[in-house]
Design an enzyme around this catalytic site. Sequence first.
Site, short mmCIF file in Angstrom:
data_model
loop_
_atom_site.label_atom_id
_atom_site.label_comp_id
_atom_site.label_asym_id
_atom_site.label_seq_id
_atom_site.Cartn_x
_atom_site.Cartn_y
_atom_site.Cartn_z
CE LYS A 130 -7.11 -15.63 -17.71
NZ LYS A 130 -8.51 -15.52 -17.35
CG HIS B 123 -6.59 -19.44 -14.18
ND1 HIS B 123 -6.00 -18.92 -13.07
CD2 HIS B 123 -7.39 -18.46 -14.67
CE1 HIS B 123 -6.43 -17.68 -12.89
NE2 HIS B 123 -7.28 -17.37 -13.85
CD GLU C 134 -8.14 -9.83 -10.25
OE1 GLU C 134 -9.11 -10.59 -10.15
OE2 GLU C 134 -7.12 -9.94 -9.57
CE LYS D 164 -7.45 -9.91 -5.82
NZ LYS D 164 -7.93 -10.82 -6.85
NE ARG E 116 -9.81 -32.98 6.62
CZ ARG E 116 -9.10 -32.14 7.32
NH1 ARG E 116 -9.57 -31.65 8.42
NH2 ARG E 116 -7.91 -31.78 6.92
CG HIS F 16 -1.90 -15.87 -12.97
ND1 HIS F 16 -1.92 -17.25 -13.00
CD2 HIS F 16 -2.78 -15.51 -12.01
CE1 HIS F 16 -2.79 -17.68 -12.10
NE2 HIS F 16 -3.31 -16.65 -11.48
C1 BG6 Z 1 -6.14 -16.14 -9.31
C2 BG6 Z 1 -5.87 -15.22 -8.16
O1 BG6 Z 1 -5.07 -17.00 -9.50
O2 BG6 Z 1 -6.36 -15.36 -10.49
C3 BG6 Z 1 -7.04 -14.27 -7.96
O3 BG6 Z 1 -5.66 -15.97 -6.97
C4 BG6 Z 1 -7.32 -13.52 -9.24
O4 BG6 Z 1 -6.78 -13.35 -6.92
C5 BG6 Z 1 -7.47 -14.49 -10.42
O5 BG6 Z 1 -8.53 -12.81 -9.06
C6 BG6 Z 1 -7.55 -13.74 -11.72
O6 BG6 Z 1 -7.93 -14.60 -12.73
P1 BG6 Z 1 -8.79 -14.09 -13.97
O7 BG6 Z 1 -8.92 -15.29 -14.83
O8 BG6 Z 1 -10.11 -13.61 -13.41
O9 BG6 Z 1 -8.00 -12.98 -14.58
#
Ligand code: BG6
Length: 486
Positions: A185, A181, A219, A333, A44, A243
């Site tokens: 990997k 994503h 994480e 986390k 925007r 994931h």
């Molecule tokens: C994301 C989540 O899709 O994946 C995040 O929203 C998470 O909360 C992340 O930290 C983890 O991805 P990676 O590649 O760091 O394992």
Amino acid sequence: MPPLTIIIFGASGDLTSRKLIPALFHLDMAGLLPDDANIVGVARRPFSNDAFRSSVEPMTREAMLSMGESWFPGAWNRFAKRLFYVAGDATTTEGLQHLTEFLQKREGTTGGQRLYYLSVSPDLYPQIAARFGEAGYEKEIGGFRRVVIEKPFGHNLETGRAVNKSLHACFREDQIYRIDHYLGKETVQNILIFRFANTMFEPLWNHQYIDHVQITAAEKVPVGKRGGYYNDSGVLRDMFQSHLLQVVTMVAMENPGRYTADRLRNEKIKVLEAMKISKVEDAFNNIAVGQYDGYRNEEGVPKDSKTPTYAAIRLEIDNGRWSNVPFYVRSGKSMRSRYSEVSIQFRCPPHMLIPMPPGETLECNHLSLILQPNEGIRLNFQTKVPEVDGTRLQARDLAFDYRDAFTERALPEAYERLLLDAIMGEATLFMRNDEIEQAWEIMDPLIAATEAANAPQPEVYAPGSDGPKCADALLAKEGRKWQKIR
Ligand code: BG6
């Protein structure tokens, strides 16, 4: 070929400068972007082309250096010429006008090839898809029109279906690229190569030899500034629905025969369809949840939040290959370290040649596919301790490390692979609508149980730990225990 334009909506956001532009720059340096490809940022706020270029440069430099690469200002300057900026709001009809004019000017009578990347809040997908439809953005005049979207794809099955429906009102399914994503990997893709390009493992890859499977995505980072989003989502939506269920499918699926989008996704959906769906009232037999100490003081998090920041779940795949082989999946986390792996725990030998000393139990073979950060494969097996007085056993690892084995190049970033695939029309690593909906079917009752008014408070665990004790209990009641988080 008509010229290619990659149009990033939400260009002022974090993902654009942290992941998308660095990935495109890297592809350009590797000579993988078509010569005429341009990238147009849309958001925007008014910005000039030059201001946009300078705004994304520092993060790109940082991303390159953090991958252990050098920074080449000349290469950046050449790449920056591909970058443009158009101010606009894709949720309104007028908001797309400048972009439409820009594209018409650029594409002329060729029609152009377009990749729309929606790096915006997923709540906006339905509105944006409707505006795209009105503007004819899906019409493949000249070249392709594809749209890439990021999770979350809905909040539950009902809203997941609604998102798919709104996208389908404009785009055909094969024009929609839903990014996960994790599938980008390298090590996740390698699960298939490991299984199907080697003869050694596949014959063992079933209930006769495998006792259970563990999948871990730990994480170290807390939720940080994403408290608002995260509290609504929780770990079950944030990591499991997308994931981690995808990783389970890669471990569990049958050989797709060919590496094509439909073949692979047909096999993945079969795994998801074979997963037992828990009833809400039974969910806590198969799930353990935790919340790290201090989570409720994070920005954007209510003081009485019951959102789990950690979960461990037990899944069963009801088919011939996996009969009675539980898949235990955990993620959280603020844990001890950043560590993700798939661990295949093999059955113990039916008879021991050398009896174990009293009080000791045999550590049966396990195979670790380490997804991150020190990507590799470890096969743990028994050896004879070299000594002359007696015969003792000790477990040792046979280890393969990506970085030692491929010294000539760094592991590619997931977004590089996924962006290039989307440009090439290779949808194998993207999720299909039916996978998303089936994943919600599996997760919905578990999530509902943790969100019910009478749901127990998630067990508090210390930041920097391995998670809550209830996760250990989930395995202990079946006589099993988690692998160490390294
Ligand atoms: C994301 C989540 O899709 O994946 C995040 O929203 C998470 O909360 C992340 O930290 C983890 O991805 P990676 O590649 O760091 O394992």
